[in-house]
Design a protein around this motif. Structure first.
Motif, PDB file in Angstrom:
ATOM      1  N   ASP A  88       0.807  -1.207   0.000  1.00 55.19           N
ATOM      2  CA  ASP A  88       0.000   0.000   0.000  1.00 55.19           C
ATOM      3  C   ASP A  88       0.848   1.268   0.000  1.00 55.19           C
ATOM      4  O   ASP A  88       0.658   2.164  -0.821  1.00 55.19           O
ATOM      5  CB  ASP A  88      -0.932  -0.036   1.220  1.00 55.19           C
ATOM      6  N   ASN A 101     -10.229   7.060  -5.784  1.00 56.80           N
ATOM      7  CA  ASN A 101     -10.833   6.274  -4.709  1.00 56.80           C
ATOM      8  C   ASN A 101      -9.747   5.791  -3.752  1.00 56.80           C
ATOM      9  O   ASN A 101      -9.522   4.584  -3.610  1.00 56.80           O
ATOM     10  CB  ASN A 101     -11.593   5.076  -5.280  1.00 56.80           C
ATOM     11  N   GLU A 155      -9.534   5.458  -0.603  1.00 58.34           N
ATOM     12  CA  GLU A 155      -9.954   4.595   0.496  1.00 58.34           C
ATOM     13  C   GLU A 155     -10.366   3.208   0.016  1.00 58.34           C
ATOM     14  O   GLU A 155     -10.413   2.271   0.801  1.00 58.34           O
ATOM     15  CB  GLU A 155     -11.124   5.240   1.250  1.00 58.34           C
ATOM     16  N   ARG A 156     -10.667   3.101  -1.274  1.00 57.79           N
ATOM     17  CA  ARG A 156     -11.100   1.817  -1.829  1.00 57.79           C
ATOM     18  C   ARG A 156     -10.464   1.599  -3.199  1.00 57.79           C
ATOM     19  O   ARG A 156     -11.156   1.342  -4.191  1.00 57.79           O
ATOM     20  CB  ARG A 156     -12.619   1.779  -1.951  1.00 57.79           C
ATOM     21  N   HIS A 158     -11.046  -1.221   0.788  1.00 63.57           N
ATOM     22  CA  HIS A 158      -9.613  -1.405   1.013  1.00 63.57           C
ATOM     23  C   HIS A 158      -9.328  -1.477   2.512  1.00 63.57           C
ATOM     24  O   HIS A 158      -9.852  -0.698   3.292  1.00 63.57           O
ATOM     25  CB  HIS A 158      -8.866  -0.219   0.417  1.00 63.57           C
TER      26      HIS A 158
END
Length: 244
Positions: free
Chosen positions: A135, A185, A187-188, A243
């Motif tokens: 990430d 996006n 966060e996802r 996520h």
């Protein structure tokens, strides 16, 4: 080898761990590249056999979609990432070509489209794993996000384009689409990327259906893709709806 990469090398620190990590990735990559047709068929359930795409998804997340794998050497003539990418894309094209040659509406044609659905689902699972495991490296900057999006775009992202005119522009357009998905996006990003990946794969199937003037290809692909994505979410502990 995939289990070894998951459970051993990542836990070994220092120079020794780095040597083991690169050696294990190279060995796994050589095994796949040198036997890509057989392994692709095995893990995607050729001829109605049981599929095991979670292993393929893990492998892709450890190698092609792993930012730390960039520059790892496969052998004296090849680097790890492009060799695996080319092998996977060739096999995706092989499945679509075989479906096109099979008798219309036959069980043989349906099974090839199911394999293609499972193969592309494994890429979506691999992308979700990579976005979870790496990430920070992927999302830390515009350049890192762009690099990841480009890598995904060339991983079964432009199957059948090959040497066709405009192939580079098409891959760039896909990369931009994937970059926009994970950037808009944050966060996802895995959910957004999964949607963009599915759209691209569905377009490839629709293109083949139109060229053959056949209607049975999309249902076989969509059913296999959807079922395998569900299995991958359960077996890999990823959530394409959000996520972690």
């Amino acid at each position: 080898m995939v289990d070894f990469n998951d459970n051993h090398t990542v836990q070994t620190a220092g120079a020794t761990g780095e040597i083991w990590r690169q050696s294990a990735l190279s060995a796994t990559g050589r095994l796949f590249v040198d036997n890509s047709a057989e392994l692709t068929d095995h893990y995607t359930g050729a001829n109605g056999t049981t599929a095991q795409t979670e292993t393929l998804a893990k492998f892709l997340s450890q190698t092609v979609l792993n930012p730390q794998a960039a520059g790892v050497v496969l052998d004296r003539q090849r680097d790890l990432v492009p060799a695996i990418r080319d092998a996977l894309d060739a096999n995706a094209g092989r499945l679509l070509d075989a479906a096109g040659r099979a008798p219309a509406g036959s069980l043989e044609q349906e099974r090839y489209m199911q394999q293609f659905g499972r193969l592309t689902a494994s890429v979506s699972g691999a992308a979700a794993l990579a976005l979870t495991r790496y990430d920070k490296q992927i999302m830390e900057s515009k350049a890192s996000r762009k690099q990841f999006a480009t890598t995904v775009a060339t991983l079964v992202g432009a199957t059948k384009l090959g040497k066709a005119p405009g192939a580079r522009q098409a891959i760039e357009a896909l990369a931009n689409r994937y970059y926009d998905a994970i950037t808009s996006n944050p966060e996802r990003p895995d959910a957004a990327l999964a949607g963009a990946l599915y759209d691209n794969y569905a377009e490839q199937v629709n293109t083949l259906s139109s060229s053959l003037n056949q209607t049975g290809l999309s249902p076989a692909f969509e059913a296999a893709f959807a079922a395998e994505v569900t299995n991958l979410q359960q077996n890999l502990g990823v959530n394409l709806g959000g996520h972690r």
